[in-house]
Design a protein around this motif. Structure first.
Motif, PDB file in Angstrom:
ATOM      1  N   GLU A  20       2.498   4.817  10.579  1.00  0.00           N
ATOM      2  CA  GLU A  20       0.906   4.888  10.143  1.00  0.00           C
ATOM      3  C   GLU A  20       1.248   4.720   8.786  1.00  0.00           C
ATOM      4  OE1 GLU A  20      -1.241   6.923  10.795  1.00  0.00           O
ATOM      5  OE2 GLU A  20      -0.486   8.230  12.611  1.00  0.00           O
ATOM      6  N   ALA A  21       2.215   4.349   7.554  1.00  0.00           N
ATOM      7  CA  ALA A  21       2.195   3.762   5.924  1.00  0.00           C
ATOM      8  C   ALA A  21       3.356   3.407   6.173  1.00  0.00           C
ATOM      9  CB  ALA A  21       2.093   4.883   5.338  1.00  0.00           C
ATOM     10  N   TYR A  22       3.570   2.458   5.523  1.00  0.00           N
ATOM     11  CA  TYR A  22       4.628   1.938   5.315  1.00  0.00           C
ATOM     12  C   TYR A  22       4.723   1.390   3.917  1.00  0.00           C
ATOM     13  CZ  TYR A  22       8.351  -1.891   4.900  1.00  0.00           C
ATOM     14  OH  TYR A  22       9.516  -2.979   5.131  1.00  0.00           O
ATOM     15  N   ILE A  23       6.205   2.123   3.225  1.00  0.00           N
ATOM     16  CA  ILE A  23       6.498   1.555   1.386  1.00  0.00           C
ATOM     17  C   ILE A  23       7.868   0.677   1.217  1.00  0.00           C
ATOM     18  CG2 ILE A  23       6.165   2.353  -0.612  1.00  0.00           C
ATOM     19  CD1 ILE A  23       4.806   4.387   0.647  1.00  0.00           C
ATOM     20  N   TYR A  24       7.337  -0.112   0.630  1.00  0.00           N
ATOM     21  CA  TYR A  24       8.699  -0.806   0.113  1.00  0.00           C
ATOM     22  C   TYR A  24       9.175  -1.878  -1.187  1.00  0.00           C
ATOM     23  CZ  TYR A  24      11.823  -4.932   0.616  1.00  0.00           C
ATOM     24  OH  TYR A  24      12.925  -5.962   0.827  1.00  0.00           O
ATOM     25  N   ARG A  25      10.007  -1.711  -2.037  1.00  0.00           N
ATOM     26  CA  ARG A  25      10.229  -2.084  -2.943  1.00  0.00           C
ATOM     27  C   ARG A  25      11.990  -3.267  -2.910  1.00  0.00           C
ATOM     28  NH1 ARG A  25      11.088   1.660  -7.870  1.00  0.00           N
ATOM     29  NH2 ARG A  25      13.208   1.564  -6.938  1.00  0.00           N
ATOM     30  N   GLU A  26      11.400  -4.138  -3.324  1.00  0.00           N
ATOM     31  CA  GLU A  26      12.738  -4.128  -3.262  1.00  0.00           C
ATOM     32  C   GLU A  26      13.280  -4.475  -4.494  1.00  0.00           C
ATOM     33  OE1 GLU A  26      13.816  -9.709  -3.825  1.00  0.00           O
ATOM     34  OE2 GLU A  26      11.787  -9.276  -3.486  1.00  0.00           O
ATOM     35  N   ALA A  27      14.606  -5.121  -4.337  1.00  0.00           N
ATOM     36  CA  ALA A  27      15.186  -4.542  -5.521  1.00  0.00           C
ATOM     37  C   ALA A  27      14.804  -5.271  -6.484  1.00  0.00           C
ATOM     38  CB  ALA A  27      16.914  -5.076  -5.243  1.00  0.00           C
ATOM     39  N   GLY A  28      15.462  -4.762  -8.204  1.00  0.00           N
ATOM     40  CA  GLY A  28      15.041  -5.348  -8.914  1.00  0.00           C
ATOM     41  C   GLY A  28      13.751  -5.959  -9.246  1.00  0.00           C
ATOM     42  N   LYS A  29      12.661  -4.700  -8.338  1.00  0.00           N
ATOM     43  CA  LYS A  29      11.215  -4.709  -9.036  1.00  0.00           C
ATOM     44  C   LYS A  29      10.242  -3.262  -9.062  1.00  0.00           C
ATOM     45  CE  LYS A  29      10.460  -9.336  -7.169  1.00  0.00           C
ATOM     46  NZ  LYS A  29       9.271  -9.350  -5.290  1.00  0.00           N
ATOM     47  N   GLU A  30       9.799  -3.253  -9.774  1.00  0.00           N
ATOM     48  CA  GLU A  30       9.437  -1.770  -9.960  1.00  0.00           C
ATOM     49  C   GLU A  30       7.817  -1.412  -9.327  1.00  0.00           C
ATOM     50  OE1 GLU A  30      10.343  -0.745 -13.232  1.00  0.00           O
ATOM     51  OE2 GLU A  30      11.643  -2.526 -13.609  1.00  0.00           O
ATOM     52  N   ASN A  31       7.390  -2.320  -9.359  1.00  0.00           N
ATOM     53  CA  ASN A  31       6.411  -2.168  -8.023  1.00  0.00           C
ATOM     54  C   ASN A  31       6.537  -1.547  -6.450  1.00  0.00           C
ATOM     55  OD1 ASN A  31       5.124  -0.829 -10.278  1.00  0.00           O
ATOM     56  ND2 ASN A  31       3.749  -2.980 -10.758  1.00  0.00           N
ATOM     57  N   PRO A  32       6.662  -0.822  -6.016  1.00  0.00           N
ATOM     58  CA  PRO A  32       6.379  -1.435  -4.409  1.00  0.00           C
ATOM     59  C   PRO A  32       4.989  -1.931  -3.282  1.00  0.00           C
ATOM     60  CG  PRO A  32       6.449   1.520  -5.489  1.00  0.00           C
ATOM     61  CD  PRO A  32       6.214   0.378  -6.292  1.00  0.00           C
ATOM     62  N   VAL A  33       5.430  -2.032  -2.521  1.00  0.00           N
ATOM     63  CA  VAL A  33       3.933  -3.017  -1.655  1.00  0.00           C
ATOM     64  C   VAL A  33       3.942  -1.996  -1.277  1.00  0.00           C
ATOM     65  CG1 VAL A  33       3.368  -3.710   0.010  1.00  0.00           C
ATOM     66  CG2 VAL A  33       4.996  -4.813  -2.328  1.00  0.00           C
ATOM     67  N   VAL A  34       2.473  -0.926  -0.533  1.00  0.00           N
ATOM     68  CA  VAL A  34       2.149   0.157   0.393  1.00  0.00           C
ATOM     69  C   VAL A  34       1.440  -0.901   1.503  1.00  0.00           C
ATOM     70  CG1 VAL A  34       1.028   1.876   0.874  1.00  0.00           C
ATOM     71  CG2 VAL A  34       2.362   1.553  -1.227  1.00  0.00           C
ATOM     72  N   HIS A  35       1.482  -0.366   3.055  1.00  0.00           N
ATOM     73  CA  HIS A  35       0.631  -0.932   4.048  1.00  0.00           C
ATOM     74  C   HIS A  35       0.511   0.036   4.107  1.00  0.00           C
ATOM     75  CE1 HIS A  35      -1.116  -3.834   6.617  1.00  0.00           C
ATOM     76  NE2 HIS A  35      -1.226  -3.226   7.425  1.00  0.00           N
ATOM     77  N   LEU A  36      -1.518   0.167   4.757  1.00  0.00           N
ATOM     78  CA  LEU A  36      -1.943   1.185   5.923  1.00  0.00           C
ATOM     79  C   LEU A  36      -2.295   0.989   7.372  1.00  0.00           C
ATOM     80  CD1 LEU A  36      -3.507   3.534   3.135  1.00  0.00           C
ATOM     81  CD2 LEU A  36      -1.510   4.389   3.687  1.00  0.00           C
ATOM     82  N   PHE A  37      -1.517   1.605   8.261  1.00  0.00           N
ATOM     83  CA  PHE A  37      -1.843   1.107   9.638  1.00  0.00           C
ATOM     84  C   PHE A  37      -3.150   1.329   9.492  1.00  0.00           C
ATOM     85  CE2 PHE A  37       2.398   0.318   8.874  1.00  0.00           C
ATOM     86  CZ  PHE A  37       2.840  -1.158   9.054  1.00  0.00           C
TER      87      PHE A  37
END
Length: 370
Positions: free
Chosen positions: A352-369
């Motif tokens: 349903e949804a995917y949240i990802y944050r790369e090491a060193g980054k402050e803000n995650p990326v969100v994708h809703l399906f």
């Protein structure tokens, strides 16, 4: 735990945040002089990131296609032995200089015959103790090729071989009989793996076109059949072109840890507490929450990536959006940003949804399906 295709997830991440890396060279049709089939190939311009290999097109599947799924029992091990071998190959075959292709030299018959020949022989109908004393250590031999483009041709410039060995041997003393299990100590497995590696190297060197190719060999220790996390590579070696013997091995300190688990509490207490706190926070927010499954990937006892699957039944899109927003905040507030973190929010039907944050980054990326 469900394993989603990493290539798909990386694509989603890129679509949400950036464009693919672009190489200056145009696509070019070339003749592969070193290829077993000699068919022309198109080398693509684009790849998903600087850390990824570009592939040779038209894409050719492995000459031993199907062997991995037939030989390795745990689905998670199947994924990790392939992806992990490619990951370790990057130390020797630079993704910015070479291209990836599935194995084109060890065909299905060769892989199966070598596995049978390199495992101990036991006469059918032998006593249980005989099977226990002669376990079939070796599950699979995986080949990966690395290609370099020259001015008017492409050539094979590197070969990686993964040797998958068991941590637990399952056997029957008669067809249709009871299954027995024998745990194989890591030291015994490593000793056998090194022996197998030397024999495989000698045989590969006898194959046409492989006498002077640099080769990386890595030993993979499988997990038990029903494990919720995969096994890991434990040793690797690099053989220069033309060399016929393995001089030394480099140990690999990798580990996949299940969250929550006693092993996580014992080995990585601080990380376990952070993950457990995440579960408590989610339970307070959402009444339909029943639990989570987490997986941590460690290198030299340092967490590199944390993946958490949160299965929940939703009653509408608004609930999904609200829960994704709440989880986004938890990722920012609760988890350190010195490792990659991936949250998969699932229902019984789909991701349903995917949240990802790369090491060193402050803000995650969100994708809703949809």
């Amino acid at each position: 735990m469900k394993k989603f295709n990493i290539a798909l997830l990386c694509t989603l991440f890129l679509l949400a945040s950036c464009t693919p890396s672009v190489q200056d060279d145009e696509d070019k049709v070339v003749q592969k002089e070193e290829e077993p089939t000699g068919q022309p190939s198109i080398v693509p311009t684009y790849k998903l990131s600087e850390d990824d290999y570009r592939v040779v097109l038209p894409y050719r599947t492995s000459k031993a296609r199907g062997a991995t799924t037939n030989q390795i029992a745990n689905r998670l091990d199947i994924d990790e032995v392939e992806q992990g071998l490619m990951r370790h190959s990057k130390e020797y075959f630079d993704p910015n200089e070479v291209y990836f292709e599935e194995g084109q030299y060890l065909d299905l018959d060769t892989v199966y015959s070598w596995i049978n020949e390199l495992n101990p022989k036991v006469e059918e109908g032998s006593e249980k103790e005989v099977y226990e004393d002669n376990p079939r250590y070796l599950s699979h031999i995986l080949e990966q090729n690395f290609i370099k483009r020259n001015e008017d041709s492409v050539e094979l410039v590197g070969l990686s071989i993964g040797l998958a060995l068991k941590s637990q041997y399952r056997f029957q003393t008669e067809i249709g009989g009871t299954y027995y299990y024998k745990n194989i100590p890591k030291a015994d497995m490593l000793e056998k793996g090194r022996e197998v590696a030397q024999t495989v190297l000698e045989r590969v060197r006898q194959m046409e076109g492989l006498q002077n190719i640099p080769i990386m060999i890595a030993i993979y220790r499988e997990e038990e059949r029903g494990s919720a996390v995969p096994g890991n590579f434990v040793a690797k070696t690099f053989i220069e072109q033309g060399e016929m013997s393995i001089d030394d091995w480099e140990g690999i300190e990798e580990d996949y840890i299940l969250f929550p688990s006693n092993e996580a509490e014992e080995k990585y207490f601080d990380d376990a507490q952070i993950v457990n706190t995440f579960g408590v926070e989610v339970a307070e927010f959402f009444p339909n929450y029943v639990g989570f499954i987490g997986e941590g990937f460690y290198v030299n006892e340092q967490l590199q990536k944390l993946t958490i699957e949160v299965p929940i039944e939703f009653n509408g899109k608004a609930e999904i959006v609200g829960f994704a927003q709440y989880t986004y905040g938890l990722v920012k507030d609760k988890f350190p940003n010195n490792y990659d973190i991936e949250i998969q929010i699932t229902s019984s039907e789909k991701l349903e949804a995917y949240i990802y944050r790369e090491a060193g980054k402050e803000n995650p990326v969100v994708h809703l399906f949809d």
